[in-house]
Write an enzyme that holds these catalytic residues in place. Structure first.
Site, short mmCIF file in Angstrom:
data_model
loop_
_atom_site.label_atom_id
_atom_site.label_comp_id
_atom_site.label_asym_id
_atom_site.label_seq_id
_atom_site.Cartn_x
_atom_site.Cartn_y
_atom_site.Cartn_z
CG ASP A 183 -12.51 -6.53 6.09
OD1 ASP A 183 -12.48 -6.34 7.24
OD2 ASP A 183 -12.70 -5.88 5.09
CE1 TYR B 239 -3.37 -2.83 0.01
CE2 TYR B 239 -3.88 -2.41 1.95
CZ TYR B 239 -3.77 -2.89 1.00
OH TYR B 239 -4.94 -3.91 0.95
#
Ligand code: NAD
Length: 358
Positions: free
Chosen positions: A252, A142
Site C-alpha cells: 500500500d 493473519y
C-alpha cells in the site's frame, strides 16, 4: 494460442472496467493472431443478489478449467449491512483460498506522464518508480494459530501467531525470483530478522532458495528500513519479497507514492492455474455507472495476465506501451486529470488504448 479465461466483473465500476479489458483482449487477439475464450461468472454483491452467496459453486466450477481469472471489484453500500458471513469481500477471500493463491504481485510504477500526481518530492519522483512487491498471501500472522482473546490475571489479553513453514517461504520466494528474471534480476527480501524467529527462518530459506537463481541478485532489508527507503528512494528497488503482514503495509505504501489508485494492477498466483488478476482499487460506488472510472489499472492487469499466465511478453509490452502512448497524448480520466489535459470517460479510454495496440 488460446487465451482461456473467466471474467468476474463483480460490483460497482466492475462491469464498466471489464468491458474495457475485453476490448483490449479482442485487439490483442486481432493483432497477434490469438483466440480468446472468455466465460463469465458472478462474484461479490452481484452474486449475493442472484444466488445468496458471494462466491457461488458455479463460479468456482467455471474458473476451474481456466488459465486465468480477471476480476473487477466487489462490494458497495448495498451490502454493507448484511450478515458478515456472506459479505461481498468473502467472495474475494474465498477465491484466493479455493485456488491456493499464495503469492500476491503488486507492481508500483510511476508513469513519467503522471509524475506530478506522485506524493514524493519532485527530485525523488524524477528518478522514477518501477518496482514489484511480492507478498505472501495465505499464511503468516493473519492465519496463524493460536489466536484469540482471553482473561489472564484479571485482564484481557489478545494474541496472534506469526508462523511460516519453510515450504511456504520457499514457494513464494520462487515466485519472486522468477518475476525478477522477467525484470531487472534483483530481489530484496524484507523481514525483521533482528527481532523475530520467524523472520530468521524466512531469511535462511530465502538465501537457500536464491541458490537456484544465481543470475538474480539477492539483498535483505529490515521492514522498518524498507518502509523508509520506499519514500527516500524507491528507484533502488526491483522486486521486493515479503511476508503477509509486512507486504500488506509495504504494497500500500508503494502504491500510494505513485499517487494514482486507478493505475495499479495486481496478480495473485498459486502453484497451478488459474491465477487471478485484478485492479488494486475497489468498486468505487460513488462513480459507478457514470462512465467516469479509470480502466487503466484493469487494462494493466490484462497485461500482467498475458505476461505471467500466458508467457506473452510481447503482447503485455504492447498493452503497456499503448497506455503510455495515450498518456503521452495528454489524455486522462477524471481521477488523473490535471490542467491542460483532455478528459475522457471510461469507455473512450478503453477505445483509445485498444487503438494504440499493434
Ligand atoms: P475504492 O477503491 O472503491 O474507491 C476509493 C476512491 O477512489 C473513490 O473516490 C473512487 O471513486 C476512487 N476510485 C477507485 N477506483 C477508481 C477508478 N478506477 N477510477 C476512478 N476513480 C477510482 O475504495 P472504497 O471507496 O474504500 O471502497 C468501495 C467499495 O469497494 C467497498 O465496498 C469496499 O469494500 C470495496 N473494495 C473492494 C476491493 C476489491 O474488490 N478488491 C478493494 C477495495 C475496496
Amino acid at each position: 494460442m488460446e487465451i482461456n479465461i473467466c471474467i468476474l466483473p463483480g460490483d460497482g465500476i466492475g462491469v464498466e472496467i471489464m468491458n474495457q479489458a475485453e476490448k483490449i483482449l479482442d485487439r490483442v487477439c486481432l493483432v497477434f493472431g490469438h483466440d480468446a475464450d472468455m466465460d463469465y461468472g458472478l462474484i461479490g454483491g452481484a452474486a449475493i443478489d442472484e444466488t445468496g452467496s458471494p462466491l457461488p459453486r458455479e463460479t468456482i466450477d467455471i474458473c476451474q478449467g481456466k488459465d486465468a481469472i480477471l476480476l473487477g471489484a466487489v462490494g458497495g453500500p448495498k451490502w454493507d449491512h448484511i450478515d458478515k458471513s456472506i459479505r461481498p469481500e468473502k467472495g474475494l477471500l474465498g477465491i484466493r483460498k479455493e485456488f491456493d493463491l499464495f503469492a500476491n504481485l503488486r507492481p508500483a510504477v510511476l508513469f513519467p506522464e503522471l509524475r506530478s500526481a506522485s506524493l514524493l518530492r519532485p527530485d525523488i519522483a524524477e528518478k522514477g518508480i518501477d518496482l514489484l512487491v511480492v507478498r505472501e498471501l495465505t499464511s503468516g500472522i493473519y492465519f496463524g494459530m493460536p489466536r484469540g482473546e482471553e482473561m489472564r490475571q484479571g485482564q484481557r489479553v489478545a494474541y496472534n501467531t506469526m508462523i511460516y513453514s519453510e515450504e511456504e517461504i520457499r514457494r513464494v520466494a520462487r515466485v519472486a525470483f522468477e518475476a525478477a528474471r522477467r525484470r531487472n534480476f534483483r530481489v530484496c527480501s524484507v523481514d525483521k530478522a533482528n527481532v523475530l524467529d520467524v523472520s530468521q527462518l524466512w531469511r535462511e530459506v530465502v538465501v537457500e532458495t536464491s541458490r537456484e537463481y544465481s543470475d538474480v541478485e539477492l539483498s535483505h532489508l529490515y521492514v522498518d528500513n524498507a518502509a523508509m527507503q520506499l519514500v527516500r528512494d524507491p528507484s533502488q528497488f526491483d522486486v521486493i519479497l515479503t511476508s503477509n503482514l509486512f507486504g500488506d503495509i509495504l504494497s500500500d505504501e508503494a502504491a500510494v507514492i505513485t499517487g494514482s489508485l486507478g493505475m495499479l494492477p495486481s496478480a495473485s498466483m498459486g502453484l497451478k492455474n488459474p491465477a487471478l488478476y485484478e485492479p488494486v482499487h475497489g468498486s468505487a460506488p460513488d462513480i459507478a455507472g457514470k462512465d467516469l472510472a479509470n480502466p487503466l489499472a484493469t487494462i494493466l492487469s490484462v497485461a500482467m495476465m498475458l505476461r505471467y499466465s500466458f508467457s506473452m511478453e510481447r503482447e503485455a509490452q504492447a498493452i503497456e506501451a499503448a497506455v503510455k502512448k495515450v498518456l503521452g497524448k495528454n489524455i486522462r480520466t477524471g481521477d488523473i486529470m490535471s490542467p491542460g489535459m483532455k478528459q475522457v470517460g471510461c469507455s473512450a479510454m478503453g477505445d483509445l488504448v485498444a487503438a494504440e495496440i499493434g
